[in-house]
Design a protein around this motif. Structure first.
Motif, PDB file in Angstrom:
ATOM      1  N   VAL A  98    -106.293  29.777  35.454  1.00 21.18           N
ATOM      2  CA  VAL A  98    -104.975  29.465  34.817  1.00 21.18           C
ATOM      3  C   VAL A  98    -105.370  27.780  34.155  1.00 21.18           C
ATOM      4  CG1 VAL A  98    -103.595  30.726  36.334  1.00 21.18           C
ATOM      5  CG2 VAL A  98    -104.080  28.229  36.787  1.00 21.18           C
ATOM      6  N   ILE A  99    -104.305  27.676  32.974  1.00 22.13           N
ATOM      7  CA  ILE A  99    -104.526  26.503  32.174  1.00 22.13           C
ATOM      8  C   ILE A  99    -103.649  25.572  32.917  1.00 22.13           C
ATOM      9  CG2 ILE A  99    -104.054  25.316  30.147  1.00 22.13           C
ATOM     10  CD1 ILE A  99    -104.204  28.295  28.681  1.00 22.13           C
ATOM     11  N   ALA A 100    -104.326  24.204  33.285  1.00 19.92           N
ATOM     12  CA  ALA A 100    -103.690  23.009  33.728  1.00 19.92           C
ATOM     13  C   ALA A 100    -103.064  22.237  32.542  1.00 19.92           C
ATOM     14  CB  ALA A 100    -104.669  22.267  34.405  1.00 19.92           C
ATOM     15  N   PHE A 101    -102.038  22.521  32.090  1.00 20.88           N
ATOM     16  CA  PHE A 101    -101.251  22.007  31.054  1.00 20.88           C
ATOM     17  C   PHE A 101    -101.060  20.521  31.156  1.00 20.88           C
ATOM     18  CE2 PHE A 101    -100.029  26.556  29.974  1.00 20.88           C
ATOM     19  CZ  PHE A 101    -100.093  26.472  28.769  1.00 20.88           C
ATOM     20  N   ASN A 102    -100.765  19.888  32.614  1.00 21.77           N
ATOM     21  CA  ASN A 102    -100.766  18.751  32.690  1.00 21.77           C
ATOM     22  C   ASN A 102    -102.039  17.930  32.376  1.00 21.77           C
ATOM     23  OD1 ASN A 102    -102.247  19.556  34.864  1.00 21.77           O
ATOM     24  ND2 ASN A 102    -101.149  18.190  36.136  1.00 21.77           N
ATOM     25  N   ARG A 103    -103.204  18.415  31.926  1.00 19.56           N
ATOM     26  CA  ARG A 103    -104.499  17.855  31.928  1.00 19.56           C
ATOM     27  C   ARG A 103    -104.701  17.883  30.338  1.00 19.56           C
ATOM     28  NH1 ARG A 103    -108.963  20.302  35.883  1.00 19.56           N
ATOM     29  NH2 ARG A 103    -110.377  18.564  34.707  1.00 19.56           N
ATOM     30  N   ILE A 104    -103.690  18.340  29.539  1.00 15.59           N
ATOM     31  CA  ILE A 104    -103.838  18.529  28.126  1.00 15.59           C
ATOM     32  C   ILE A 104    -103.649  17.196  27.563  1.00 15.59           C
ATOM     33  CG2 ILE A 104    -103.299  19.148  25.752  1.00 15.59           C
ATOM     34  CD1 ILE A 104    -102.807  22.055  27.221  1.00 15.59           C
ATOM     35  N   ARG A 105    -104.685  16.330  26.791  1.00 16.46           N
ATOM     36  CA  ARG A 105    -104.477  15.173  26.120  1.00 16.46           C
ATOM     37  C   ARG A 105    -104.613  15.249  24.584  1.00 16.46           C
ATOM     38  NH1 ARG A 105    -102.898  14.838  30.224  1.00 16.46           N
ATOM     39  NH2 ARG A 105    -103.166  13.180  32.101  1.00 16.46           N
ATOM     40  N   PHE A 106    -105.566  16.249  24.259  1.00 16.13           N
ATOM     41  CA  PHE A 106    -105.547  16.501  23.059  1.00 16.13           C
ATOM     42  C   PHE A 106    -105.075  17.800  22.494  1.00 16.13           C
ATOM     43  CE2 PHE A 106    -108.723  13.480  24.317  1.00 16.13           C
ATOM     44  CZ  PHE A 106    -109.044  12.611  23.009  1.00 16.13           C
ATOM     45  N   ARG A 107    -104.193  17.962  21.575  1.00 18.66           N
ATOM     46  CA  ARG A 107    -103.275  18.981  20.979  1.00 18.66           C
ATOM     47  C   ARG A 107    -104.174  19.754  20.054  1.00 18.66           C
ATOM     48  NH1 ARG A 107     -97.945  18.510  22.132  1.00 18.66           N
ATOM     49  NH2 ARG A 107     -97.173  16.484  23.057  1.00 18.66           N
ATOM     50  N   ALA A 137    -114.285  27.802  33.138  1.00 15.72           N
ATOM     51  CA  ALA A 137    -114.388  28.532  34.470  1.00 15.72           C
ATOM     52  C   ALA A 137    -114.837  27.752  35.679  1.00 15.72           C
ATOM     53  CB  ALA A 137    -115.253  29.811  34.109  1.00 15.72           C
ATOM     54  N   THR A 138    -115.597  26.891  35.465  1.00 15.17           N
ATOM     55  CA  THR A 138    -116.341  25.864  36.778  1.00 15.17           C
ATOM     56  C   THR A 138    -115.420  24.843  36.760  1.00 15.17           C
ATOM     57  OG1 THR A 138    -118.397  26.562  35.748  1.00 15.17           O
ATOM     58  CG2 THR A 138    -118.350  24.676  37.158  1.00 15.17           C
ATOM     59  N   THR A 139    -115.142  23.981  35.922  1.00 12.34           N
ATOM     60  CA  THR A 139    -114.297  22.794  36.224  1.00 12.34           C
ATOM     61  C   THR A 139    -112.828  22.897  36.051  1.00 12.34           C
ATOM     62  OG1 THR A 139    -114.280  22.071  33.816  1.00 12.34           O
ATOM     63  CG2 THR A 139    -116.249  21.456  35.033  1.00 12.34           C
ATOM     64  N   GLY A 140    -112.022  23.928  35.543  1.00 16.34           N
ATOM     65  CA  GLY A 140    -110.663  24.162  35.265  1.00 16.34           C
ATOM     66  C   GLY A 140    -110.086  23.423  34.151  1.00 16.34           C
ATOM     67  N   ALA A 141    -111.143  22.372  33.457  1.00 19.56           N
ATOM     68  CA  ALA A 141    -110.489  21.593  32.421  1.00 19.56           C
ATOM     69  C   ALA A 141    -109.937  22.517  31.161  1.00 19.56           C
ATOM     70  CB  ALA A 141    -111.552  20.665  31.931  1.00 19.56           C
ATOM     71  N   ILE A 159    -116.239  26.075  17.321  1.00 18.33           N
ATOM     72  CA  ILE A 159    -116.395  24.861  17.948  1.00 18.33           C
ATOM     73  C   ILE A 159    -115.506  24.653  19.139  1.00 18.33           C
ATOM     74  CG2 ILE A 159    -114.635  23.492  16.630  1.00 18.33           C
ATOM     75  CD1 ILE A 159    -116.335  20.934  16.719  1.00 18.33           C
ATOM     76  N   VAL A 160    -116.103  24.047  20.210  1.00 19.10           N
ATOM     77  CA  VAL A 160    -115.405  24.106  21.488  1.00 19.10           C
ATOM     78  C   VAL A 160    -115.130  22.688  21.953  1.00 19.10           C
ATOM     79  CG1 VAL A 160    -115.537  24.499  24.016  1.00 19.10           C
ATOM     80  CG2 VAL A 160    -116.442  26.118  22.387  1.00 19.10           C
ATOM     81  N   ILE A 161    -113.954  22.159  22.171  1.00 17.68           N
ATOM     82  CA  ILE A 161    -113.316  20.830  22.419  1.00 17.68           C
ATOM     83  C   ILE A 161    -112.956  20.735  23.545  1.00 17.68           C
ATOM     84  CG2 ILE A 161    -112.094  19.167  21.241  1.00 17.68           C
ATOM     85  CD1 ILE A 161    -112.408  20.312  18.530  1.00 17.68           C
ATOM     86  N   SER A 162    -113.056  19.704  24.490  1.00 22.47           N
ATOM     87  CA  SER A 162    -112.343  19.420  25.500  1.00 22.47           C
ATOM     88  C   SER A 162    -110.876  18.963  25.271  1.00 22.47           C
ATOM     89  CB  SER A 162    -112.921  18.362  26.330  1.00 22.47           C
ATOM     90  OG  SER A 162    -111.968  18.195  27.399  1.00 22.47           O
ATOM     91  N   ALA A 163    -109.678  19.650  25.651  1.00 27.33           N
ATOM     92  CA  ALA A 163    -108.650  19.407  25.503  1.00 27.33           C
ATOM     93  C   ALA A 163    -108.038  18.179  26.389  1.00 27.33           C
ATOM     94  CB  ALA A 163    -107.534  20.499  25.844  1.00 27.33           C
ATOM     95  N   GLU A 164    -109.140  17.720  27.342  1.00 26.28           N
ATOM     96  CA  GLU A 164    -108.756  16.797  28.134  1.00 26.28           C
ATOM     97  C   GLU A 164    -109.317  15.316  27.667  1.00 26.28           C
ATOM     98  OE1 GLU A 164    -108.457  16.390  33.190  1.00 26.28           O
ATOM     99  OE2 GLU A 164    -110.431  17.184  32.278  1.00 26.28           O
ATOM    100  N   THR A 165    -110.378  15.393  27.140  1.00 26.47           N
ATOM    101  CA  THR A 165    -111.233  14.269  26.680  1.00 26.47           C
ATOM    102  C   THR A 165    -111.522  14.134  25.217  1.00 26.47           C
ATOM    103  OG1 THR A 165    -113.438  15.178  26.835  1.00 26.47           O
ATOM    104  CG2 THR A 165    -112.553  14.334  28.820  1.00 26.47           C
TER     105      THR A 165
END
Length: 232
Positions: A98-107, A137-141, A159-165
């Motif tokens: 599941v998506i951890a919405f509280n980890r989203i820093r980049f919209r 799938a591994t980190t949950g990010a 392109i794949v971009i981390s929504a956390e970093t």
């Protein structure tokens, strides 16, 4: 579930710029915490700017192994949610976390800017982007996957971009440039070399990992259709 007048007013006042982490709040208010805590995937159709519609897929809280889908559409007064089906056939594959919405820093708007910057470095131009948000799938990010379309509507990059970093995890372009090393410059291997074949394998694996499409009609562009076919 029928929304109360209070929640209707609250949803109507939601800012369109708050469309990413706050999607879980909207789903919670409309359908309950059991659904909002089970969201596994967000998708949008191709858009030249920030999306005005999102498909939200969540685990069905009452039927194990099934999904429910809601559509959020932007209006003048905010985001309007509506149910859009359920069952086991909404997606060909289901993201495992599941998506951890509280980890989203980049919209999504931030992800678009990052994609534009990297497209310039890759000497590629795109005019629209289709967005997906899912958990690693591994980190949950939470991670953004953007399919980038050219003026003819065909996909010219992914392109794949981390929504956390905000880090670029993977990128690939129709001119052969690719990189799956965060922060590394895009490069093009020698045609016909082992490096090129290895790069093709990486591109196929990375792109296939984001193919959850069921009956949503999300299109894979001409370049990637050709790439998949050449690898079979």
């Amino acid at each position: 579930m029928k929304t109360s007048l209070f929640f209707s007013l609250l949803l109507a006042s939601a800012s369109l710029s708050q469309a990413n982490p706050e999607i879980a709040t909207i789903i919670d208010q409309e359908y309950g915490a059991a659904t909002s805590e089970g969201v596994v995937l967000l998708q949008s159709p191709a858009s030249a700017a920030d999306p005005t519609q999102w498909s939200v897929y969540a685990r069905d809280p009452f039927r194990q192994g099934e999904l429910v889908r809601a559509i959020l559409t932007a209006g003048k007064s905010g985001w309007a949610p509506k149910t859009a089906g359920g069952g086991t056939k909404l997606l060909t594959r289901v993201p495992p976390q599941v998506i951890a919405f509280n980890r989203i820093r980049f919209r999504s708007s931030d992800a678009l800017k990052i994609a534009q910057q990297n497209a310039m470095l890759a000497k590629t131009n795109f005019v629209a982007a289709s967005y997906q948000l899912a958990a690693n799938a591994t980190t949950g990010a939470p991670e953004w996957g953007l399919a980038l379309n050219g003026t003819d509507g065909n996909e010219v990059g992914f392109i794949v971009i981390s929504a956390e970093t905000g880090a670029v995890i993977h990128q690939q372009w129709d001119n052969g440039l690719a990189s799956n090393v965060p922060g590394a410059p895009v490069s093009s291997p020698e045609p016909g070399s082992k490096g090129e074949r290895a790069a093709d394998n990486v591109r196929r694996a990375a792109r296939n990992a984001w193919e959850w499409t069921g009956d949503t009609g999300l299109e894979v562009g001409h370049f990637f259709k050709r790439l998949f076919k050449s690898g079979n």
